[in-house]
Design an enzyme around this catalytic site. Structure first.
Site, PDB file in Angstrom:
ATOM      1  N   HIS A   2     -32.264  -2.955   4.543  1.00 18.75           N
ATOM      2  CA  HIS A   2     -33.449  -3.284   3.752  1.00 18.75           C
ATOM      3  C   HIS A   2     -33.273  -4.616   3.012  1.00 18.75           C
ATOM      4  O   HIS A   2     -34.106  -5.523   3.132  1.00 18.75           O
ATOM      5  CB  HIS A   2     -33.698  -2.147   2.758  1.00 18.75           C
ATOM      6  CG  HIS A   2     -34.889  -2.331   1.887  1.00 18.75           C
ATOM      7  ND1 HIS A   2     -36.081  -1.672   2.093  1.00 18.75           N
ATOM      8  CD2 HIS A   2     -35.098  -3.103   0.783  1.00 18.75           C
ATOM      9  CE1 HIS A   2     -36.957  -2.025   1.175  1.00 18.75           C
ATOM     10  NE2 HIS A   2     -36.383  -2.887   0.355  1.00 18.75           N
ATOM     11  N   GLU A   3     -32.187  -4.719   2.261  1.00 21.71           N
ATOM     12  CA  GLU A   3     -32.004  -5.915   1.435  1.00 21.71           C
ATOM     13  C   GLU A   3     -31.755  -7.159   2.286  1.00 21.71           C
ATOM     14  O   GLU A   3     -32.195  -8.257   1.935  1.00 21.71           O
ATOM     15  CB  GLU A   3     -30.867  -5.705   0.438  1.00 21.71           C
ATOM     16  CG  GLU A   3     -31.088  -4.556  -0.545  1.00 21.71           C
ATOM     17  CD  GLU A   3     -32.381  -4.671  -1.350  1.00 21.71           C
ATOM     18  OE1 GLU A   3     -32.938  -5.780  -1.463  1.00 21.71           O
ATOM     19  OE2 GLU A   3     -32.849  -3.632  -1.850  1.00 21.71           O
ATOM     20  N   HIS A  21     -35.033  -8.639   3.317  1.00 22.13           N
ATOM     21  CA  HIS A  21     -35.555  -9.556   2.297  1.00 22.13           C
ATOM     22  C   HIS A  21     -34.864 -10.921   2.386  1.00 22.13           C
ATOM     23  O   HIS A  21     -35.513 -11.972   2.347  1.00 22.13           O
ATOM     24  CB  HIS A  21     -35.288  -8.989   0.899  1.00 22.13           C
ATOM     25  CG  HIS A  21     -36.194  -7.874   0.486  1.00 22.13           C
ATOM     26  ND1 HIS A  21     -37.561  -7.958   0.546  1.00 22.13           N
ATOM     27  CD2 HIS A  21     -35.909  -6.649  -0.035  1.00 22.13           C
ATOM     28  CE1 HIS A  21     -38.087  -6.831   0.087  1.00 22.13           C
ATOM     29  NE2 HIS A  21     -37.112  -6.023  -0.262  1.00 22.13           N
ATOM     30  N   HIS A  25     -35.880 -13.046   5.381  1.00 18.73           N
ATOM     31  CA  HIS A  25     -37.242 -13.520   5.163  1.00 18.73           C
ATOM     32  C   HIS A  25     -37.206 -14.758   4.261  1.00 18.73           C
ATOM     33  O   HIS A  25     -37.833 -15.786   4.554  1.00 18.73           O
ATOM     34  CB  HIS A  25     -38.071 -12.400   4.529  1.00 18.73           C
ATOM     35  CG  HIS A  25     -39.536 -12.675   4.457  1.00 18.73           C
ATOM     36  ND1 HIS A  25     -40.428 -11.812   3.861  1.00 18.73           N
ATOM     37  CD2 HIS A  25     -40.291 -13.721   4.903  1.00 18.73           C
ATOM     38  CE1 HIS A  25     -41.648 -12.315   3.940  1.00 18.73           C
ATOM     39  NE2 HIS A  25     -41.596 -13.476   4.564  1.00 18.73           N
TER      40      HIS A  25
END
Length: 595
Positions: free
Chosen positions: A387-388, A391, A394
């Protein structure tokens, strides 16, 4: 637990790539404040010519780049050791300086707003470099009616700082002042009831202990319900005041207009989810039956339905799984993931006085993103890593491809890349699972993620919309009314098999996101967009990957709705929300077959 040497070096992030020493940080802060004074001295001359406007833009960007890097270092450095008084002092200096900068430069928006889009376009003809800011300028002048005088904007900066006090009061109360009891775990361990123990307690196989812990936690908030209600009421009144002062029709209108999200997106989400709660009701019924419970409480929501599937993962195994799951996104994507893993972009393990939880942060190039984890070897920790890093990548791709002014993406887009990585990991693990128990575990996780991120956050969005509308109508927010509203929403969303008792009615009082109004709905839209993009990738392959990879480079170069269309989802329609409901239904049907 890793050795101290390993903890201090190879698995700790290297923030000193940003500032080699604290003195370097202080020097950059001093230089930045001097830059602010130079820009402030140009008051009245910001856009007297094309050359002046270009100078204004360059000066302002230089200040913001520095401030971003200063902040990222200060808060990250403090979070890795919150008992470090020197780190705390840097963080407080960064916060205070940001407020000072806001006050000193509050004249800029009103002064620039005195000009027009037509003047800007004329300036662009004289100095073509200004074309870079055309998209920004269109959005800026579209907000003309919401910009106040220089004096009033300065006052609003100070009021914003004051308005932030409500969250600080809540945080102090929740962390420092509420006295929670101590319980004895089923293993005989003395456990202090607190938020840090929440996850461990609610995954216990002992239903009585889970319920006792949850009731003790919420009961702690319940004992202070009057204070918390008044604090939240003050926060909502500040939201309403801020919106009215800037001539917005409502607090929600302000929050969404600033990010260029049409208000029907919010309404579509809430109304569509309200109309499609039946699959969640079915899931609660399934859980109640599978766990063999006569009464199903919210404290039973996190316990696993699958026994004996409790394997632990080393950090190295977690990294390998994330790399393999993300391989579909391209070799350059996984190469960057490996760079983050190998080059100390990640602070991996829990440590004394380290902040709990996880996040991704970072400043504009030449800096790279950083990730804070508290990796504990669970499957959830593996998903958190994916998940992190979603980020982080991105941010990396946006920073590489976009100029500073368009590099940052909105919260509306932020949760898409992170949740997509989780979906890729989920599919990878499911396809390679060796038993029905493993498959059932992964299906349960997917259902729980959609429940927590889609249904639950929409319920919270429903709650805060109603509370703000009440205040806008001149109605007070009272403890009994807030508890009753939350109770009714739980009954609506979760259905008749969830026991909504007086303790669950207090739950709203422990949600910190309510002090950042109209934020939580974006978790629900984010997971809807991510699941839609993942579905395209699994069905269309390279074509969908190409579209998604382009989206990752766009930053804030257009409005969020338009950028997500590049990746193949239209969040202005209810369809992605309906598709998420369908995915939940299909996943539930698979689980029902296995159980």
């Amino acid at each position: 637990m890793p050795t101290e040497k390993k903890l201090d070096m190879s698995t700790r992030w290297n923030l000193r790539e940003m500032f080699a020493t604290d003195d370097d940080w202080r020097k950059t802060l001093s230089e930045t404040m001097s830059m602010v004074d130079i820009l402030a001295a140009r008051k009245g001359k910001l856009a007297e010519s094309a050359a002046a406007l270009w100078e204004t833009a360059q000066q302002y960007e230089a200040i913001q780049k520095n401030l971003e890097a200063l902040f990222v270092f200060a808060h990250s450095n403090f979070d890795q050791n919150m008992s470090d008084s020197t780190a705390k002092a840097l963080f407080e200096s960064a916060s205070n300086s940001a407020t000072q900068i806001g006050e000193k430069l509050s004249f800029m928006a009103p002064e620039l707003m005195a000009h027009t889009m037509e003047e800007f376009q004329t300036f662009c003809q004289e100095k073509p470099e200004l074309k870079l800011y055309e998209f920004f300028a269109k959005d800026f002048f579209a907000q003309k009616e919401h910009i106040l005088s220089a004096e009033m904007e300065n006052l609003m900066v100070r009021m914003g700082d004051l308005g932030g006090s409500f969250q600080k009061i809540f945080n102090d109360l929740a962390v420092n002042d509420i006295e929670f009891p101590e319980l004895t775990s089923p293993e005989g361990e003395k456990v202090k009831v607190c938020e840090a123990e929440y996850g461990r307690a609610l995954t216990s196989t002992d239903a009585g202990y889970r319920n006792a812990f949850y009731n003790a936690l919420l009961g702690g908030y319940g004992k202070h319900i009057n204070t918390i209600a008044s604090t939240y009421y003050g926060s909502v009144k500040h939201d309403v005041f801020n919106a009215k002062s800037h001539h917005y029709s409502s607090a929600r209108n302000r929050a969404m207009t600033v990010n260029h999200i049409p208000e029907p997106v919010y309404d579509n989400l809430v109304s569509t989810v309200r109309e499609n709660t039946e699959p969640l009701h079915r899931y609660i019924t399934l859980r109640k039956k599978a766990l063999g419970l006569e009464t199903y409480h919210f404290s039973d929501m996190m316990v696993s339905l699958v026994k004996d599937v409790d394997r632990k993962y080393s950090y190295e195994e977690a990294c390998d799984l994330v790399l393999k799951a993300a391989a579909v996104l391209g070799e350059d994507y996984t190469a960057l993931l490996k760079q983050a893993m190998d080059n100390r972009w990640i602070d991996v393990y829990p440590a004394p006085n380290k902040r709990s939880g996880a996040y991704s942060t970072g400043a504009y190039r030449p800096h790279h993103p950083y990730v804070l984890l508290n990796f504990n070897g669970t499957l959830d920790s593996v998903f958190t890593l994916a998940h992190e890093l979603g980020h982080s990548l991105h941010s990396f791709f946006s920073n590489q491809e976009q100029p500073f002014i368009y590099a940052d993406y909105t919260i509306f887009c932020a949760e898409v890349a992170s949740t997509l990585n989780e979906e890729l990991l989920s599919r990878y693990l499911y396809d390679r699972s060796q038993s029905n128990e493993e498959k059932a575990m992964l299906l349960c996780k997917k259902l729980d993620d959609i429940r927590g991120t889609f249904y639950r956050q929409t319920m919270f969005a429903d709650f805060e919309l109603q509370t703000h509308q009440m205040v806008e109508k001149g109605l007070p927010l009272l403890p009994d009314g807030l508890c009753e509203l939350h109770k009714n929403l739980n009954e609506l969303y979760y259905g008749p098999d969830l026991e909504v008792d007086s303790f669950l009615s207090y739950e709203w009082a422990r949600i910190p996101h309510f002090y950042r109004a109209f934020y939580v709905y974006q978790y629900a839209t984010g997971i809807s967009a991510a699941l839609g993009i993942a579905k395209r990738i699994f069905s269309l392959g390279d074509e969908a990957v190409k579209d998604y990879r382009k989206f990752l480079t766009t930053g804030g170069s257009n409005h969020s709705i338009e950028l997500l269309k590049i990746a193949g989802v239209d969040m202005a329609s209810p369809q992605p929300v309906l598709d998420t409901v369908k995915i939940f239904q299909d996943t539930l049907a698979e689980l029902e077959k296995l159980l």
